[in-house]
Design a protein around this motif. Structure first.
Motif, PDB file in Angstrom:
ATOM      1  N   LEU A 154       0.854  -1.192   0.000  1.00  0.00           N
ATOM      2  CA  LEU A 154       0.000   0.000   0.000  1.00  0.00           C
ATOM      3  C   LEU A 154       0.888   1.240   0.000  1.00  0.00           C
ATOM      4  CD1 LEU A 154      -2.589  -1.175   2.693  1.00  0.00           C
ATOM      5  CD2 LEU A 154      -2.893  -1.182   0.212  1.00  0.00           C
ATOM      6  N   HIS A 157       0.335   4.131   2.508  1.00  0.00           N
ATOM      7  CA  HIS A 157       0.384   3.847   3.940  1.00  0.00           C
ATOM      8  C   HIS A 157       1.670   4.414   4.532  1.00  0.00           C
ATOM      9  CE1 HIS A 157       0.280   1.510   7.701  1.00  0.00           C
ATOM     10  NE2 HIS A 157      -1.002   1.366   7.456  1.00  0.00           N
ATOM     11  N   CYS A 161       2.939  -1.217   6.034  1.00  0.00           N
ATOM     12  CA  CYS A 161       2.077  -1.782   4.997  1.00  0.00           C
ATOM     13  C   CYS A 161       2.450  -1.272   3.607  1.00  0.00           C
ATOM     14  CB  CYS A 161       0.608  -1.459   5.271  1.00  0.00           C
ATOM     15  SG  CYS A 161      -0.084  -2.312   6.697  1.00  0.00           S
ATOM     16  N   THR A 239      -6.455  -2.058  -0.151  1.00  0.00           N
ATOM     17  CA  THR A 239      -6.846  -2.094   1.251  1.00  0.00           C
ATOM     18  C   THR A 239      -7.901  -3.184   1.438  1.00  0.00           C
ATOM     19  OG1 THR A 239      -8.598  -0.480   0.873  1.00  0.00           O
ATOM     20  CG2 THR A 239      -6.422   0.371   1.494  1.00  0.00           C
ATOM     21  N   GLU A 241     -10.711  -2.831   2.745  1.00  0.00           N
ATOM     22  CA  GLU A 241     -12.009  -2.251   2.387  1.00  0.00           C
ATOM     23  C   GLU A 241     -12.277  -2.401   0.891  1.00  0.00           C
ATOM     24  OE1 GLU A 241     -10.344   0.363   5.796  1.00  0.00           O
ATOM     25  OE2 GLU A 241      -9.569  -0.752   4.059  1.00  0.00           O
ATOM     26  N   ASN A 242     -11.260  -2.097   0.078  1.00  0.00           N
ATOM     27  CA  ASN A 242     -11.428  -2.219  -1.367  1.00  0.00           C
ATOM     28  C   ASN A 242     -11.481  -3.666  -1.823  1.00  0.00           C
ATOM     29  OD1 ASN A 242     -11.654   0.484  -2.020  1.00  0.00           O
ATOM     30  ND2 ASN A 242      -9.471   0.761  -2.378  1.00  0.00           N
ATOM     31  N   GLU A 265      -8.400  -9.280   6.988  1.00  0.00           N
ATOM     32  CA  GLU A 265      -7.006  -8.938   6.729  1.00  0.00           C
ATOM     33  C   GLU A 265      -6.192  -9.570   7.848  1.00  0.00           C
ATOM     34  OE1 GLU A 265      -4.992  -4.911   5.343  1.00  0.00           O
ATOM     35  OE2 GLU A 265      -5.233  -4.976   7.522  1.00  0.00           O
TER      36      GLU A 265
END
Length: 284
Positions: A154, A157, A161, A239, A241-242, A265
């Motif tokens: 990410l 981040h 991460c 993420t 969420e995605n 996760e």
């Protein structure tokens, strides 16, 4: 005298396996401390045990790519980014990034008990005065149902991460009409198993066989090249969420039913997304 702390924390990493390739892992950490009681009648204050061990793991092996440097087909060299890891078996891969993003271990394979012993020795060397030995036990979460390991990074981040090849082993729950759908869960978990998840905007090159993902993050420059067939390309950051939203849309579109996805996760955390059927938007 011994002091124990079960489920002290979790470790999320990716590792390289000469048989399975890039593998996402999440391990539960239990700890035992052996030593002598102090004048206060304690071996080590419980309030200090967890932050001390967690701080050591977070600043070391956690959220790194574990590389067995003596495994067949693995080469490690210096590069402008810091460290370059190349592999040939079971497939060709190249990962570049700052040295902090890698745990280079002089082994032929990454074994859970060897990792636990390595970390136990590290903590024992840094132990408080009245603690003689620290012993960690690492274990996979017991999962009754579908689960998959994946790797990602990410770039936005600010913590670890952002490292381009760290991973998780995660449960997957899919609901339709308020009921779990075990067949769909197993189907999607099998498809996702040991894939690399990336954001479409981070693709720097691709051909019929290989894909390269690269970005600049707060810790430095990162890139990874691996077979395109082992990648899942999302329209936005990977993420949890995605990931949940992407999976909910894919499952709803393919099945024609409103779908709720509970994507994990690693251990005991994640995101929930709901989607009703809609035309495919061409996710890969």
């Amino acid at each position: 005298m011994s002091l124990f702390v079960n489920q002290l924390t979790h470790i999320d990493v990716s590792l390289w396996c000469s048989e399975r390739g890039l593998v996402g892992c999440s391990w539960q950490v239990d700890a035992v401390l052996d030593g002598e009681l102090g004048e206060d009648g304690m071996l080590f204050d419980f309030g200090e045990v967890k932050p001390w061990i967690k701080r050591t793991l977070d600043s070391g092996l956690d959220h790194t790519l574990l590389v067995p440097t003596q495994a067949p087909g693995v080469t490690v060299t210096e590069c402008p980014e810091g460290v370059c890891v190349r592999t040939t078996t079971p497939y060709r891969m190249e990962v570049r990034g700052p040295k902090e993003a890698f745990s280079l271990l002089p082994w032929q394979a990454i074994e859970l008990d060897m990792v636990a012993e390595h970390l136990s020795q590290q903590l024992t060397e840094e132990r408080p005065e009245n603690v003689h030995q620290v012993t960690l036990t690492l274990s996979n979460e017991t999962i009754d149902g579908a689960a998959y390991g994946y790797s990602h990074g990410l770039k936005r981040h600010l913590g670890n991460c952002q490292r381009i090849a760290h991973g998780h082993r995660s449960r997957l729950h899919i609901f339709q009409q308020e009921l779990r759908q075990p067949k769909l869960e197993q189907q999607w978990a099998a498809w996702l198993e040991n894939r690399y998840l990336l954001e479409e905007a981070d693709i720097t090159s691709r051909d019929n066989d290989f894909l390269t993902c690269g970005y600049r993050a707060a810790q430095g420059d990162f890139s990874i090249t691996l077979p395109q067939s082992l990648c899942a390309v999302l329209p936005g950051p990977t993420t949890v969420e995605n990931i949940a939203a992407w999976l909910a849309k894919e499952v709803a579109t393919q099945s024609g039913a409103t779908t709720r996805v509970q994507a994990f996760e690693g251990i005991n955390k994640g995101a929930i997304a709901i989607c009703s059927p809609s035309p495919s938007v061409g996710y890969e």
